[in-house]
Every structure is written in structure tokens, then in C-alpha cells.
Design a protein around this motif. Sequence first.
Motif: not given
Length: 249
Positions: A159-162, A176-179, A184-194, A240-245
Motif C-alpha cells: 500500500i505504501n509502494y503503490i 504501473m506508469r504504463v497502465h 487506467a484507474a488505480t482501484v485497490r491492492v489485491c493482496p493475494e493475487s497469486m 500482492p498485485n494492484l487492480w487497475m482498470v
Amino acid sequence: MDYRVVTGRERNDIESLQQVIIKAAWPEFMNHDVYISRYWVTIYRRFPEYQYALLGSDDDRVLAIGNTLPLVWDDEPGDLPDRGLDWALEHCFNHLDSGMEYKVLCAFQIVVATDLLGRGLSYDGVREMIKVGREYGLKKLIAPVRPNQKSKYPLTPMINYINWKNEQGLPFDGWMRVHARLGAATVRVCPESMLIEGTPAEWELWTGIKFPESGEYIVPGALVPVKIDRETNRGTYIEPNLWMVHTLR
Ligand SMILES: CC(C)(COP(=O)(O)OP(=O)(O)OC[C@H]1O[C@@H](n2cnc3c(N)ncnc32)[C@H](O)[C@@H]1OP(=O)(O)O)[C@@H](O)C(=O)NCCC(=O)NCCS
């Protein structure tokens, strides 16, 4: 850079074309996600039109590849779950043949050939995803984004990093910058992505690192530490990953 785009619709060798550059792109442990191991081979058979490669304009040199899948999921972006990539794979395959209409496209990966990194090709990879989503009439491109440079800061909370920014006020993380640059909008962290699991012996093989006792270990390429439990003979990495839409229409 000049290129042409092919999908599995035109090329029945799309999987082997993609494999030419995928293997070299990822640390070995990333090839052992529990859900990817379960479902990945099937995506080329069931969803060839959503898998693509950027090839040289007049040869079959693979410059970049992308994988996406359509989902029937139709909630609000804010309701995207804590699980990310694994959830999306499972969701797609749980609704196979359900007859429900596909609503969104989910991004799974973009890989640029290692000798072509740093030339802006990743932007073309994401643009192609957006094009695929529009071609199939999907509303959004949802992406469980892997902020790659986080691997240099495995102890920093996601959450700090993003929220770190560069001098232009854009995300500190390149991917993240590319998206973000493409809308893309930053939505939320998905802490258990993989979820990547193996025995400590397998983790030693995948990483070339010894894990003599139970505990948390920093592994090159991993975004957070890997947990080794010698008593249960398990090594677990929850990425953890980050949902971007991206809104497509
Ligand atoms: C992530 C990846 C696709 C980026 O491809 P690329 O072609 O090298 O990236 P680009 O040249 O298009 O650069 C994209 C942005 O990232 C930045 N960037 C690229 N590599 C970087 C690095 N090592 N450190 C910091 N920033 C970096 C670039 O400066 C650029 O940002 P800018 O436009 O604001 O200057 C590529 O590194 C790759 O294939 N990685 C392995 C697979 C992967 O992680 N895929 C993404 C998750 S699915």
C-alpha cells in the motif's frame, strides 16, 4: 518499432510463439503458480483469439506477447476481490459454457523480448489488449498489475509502494506508469493475487537459495518475502498485485 499482431485465431502455433520469450522473462518460481499450473494449457485451446504476439513486420521474430481472458464478472471495480490473477483464472474457467455474456477482459501478462526491453514496446502490448477488449465489445480491461520494481523493496508494504510517485507525479513503478499513462484507474491492492507453493526443496531448486530453517526469506524477483515452514515441509509465496482498470466504452 514496426510489427504486426497475430492472435491464436490466425496462428495455431500461438502457444509456441509465445513460449519463445516467456521462459526467459520470469524468475523460475513464477512458473509454479497453483492456478496457472491448473488452467494455463487450456487457455490456448478455449480462448485462442485472446492470446496474441507482436511479430517482426516481415518475419516471425517474437517482439512481445500478451495473454487475456474474457470474464462474465460485471460488478463495480471497487468490488474487485483480494485475490487477483488466480481469482480471474478460476472465475473464467468456473463460468465456461455457462452461456452468460462476457463483460470484461482480464489482463494476465505482457512480456517483451529481453533484447528489446526499454524501447516502449510494453505500451504497444497494453494498447493491443485494449484493442482486443474493444473488438469483442467488452466494457473494461481489468488488470491485476504486478508492479515489477517492487521486487527491489520486498519489505515495503504494498500500500505504501503503490503510492510512491516520480518527479512528474506519476506512479514510481514503471509498469504501473504504463497502465496509468494509457488511462487506467488505480482501484485497490489485491493482496493475494497469486499463490505459489512448493516444498522447501523445490524452492531451493527454483531460486538457487538454501533455506536451512523455517522463516521468511527475500528471494530475487519476488515482491514480498517467501515463507518457509520446515515442519510442514511447505514454502509459500503469496504475491500482492494492484487492480487497475481501463474503461473501454
Ligand atoms: C514489464 C515489461 C513488459 C516492460 O517492458 P519494456 O518494454 O521494458 O518497458 P518500456 O520500455 O515500455 O517502459 C515502460 C515504462 O517502465 C519504465 N521501466 C522499464 N524498465 C524499468 C526498470 N527496470 N526500472 C524502472 N523503470 C523501468 C520505463 O521507463 C517506462 O516508463 P516511462 O514511459 O514513464 O519512461 C518487461 O519488463 C517484461 O517483459 N518483464 C517481464 C514480464 C513482466 O513482468 N510483465 C509485466 C507483468 S505481467
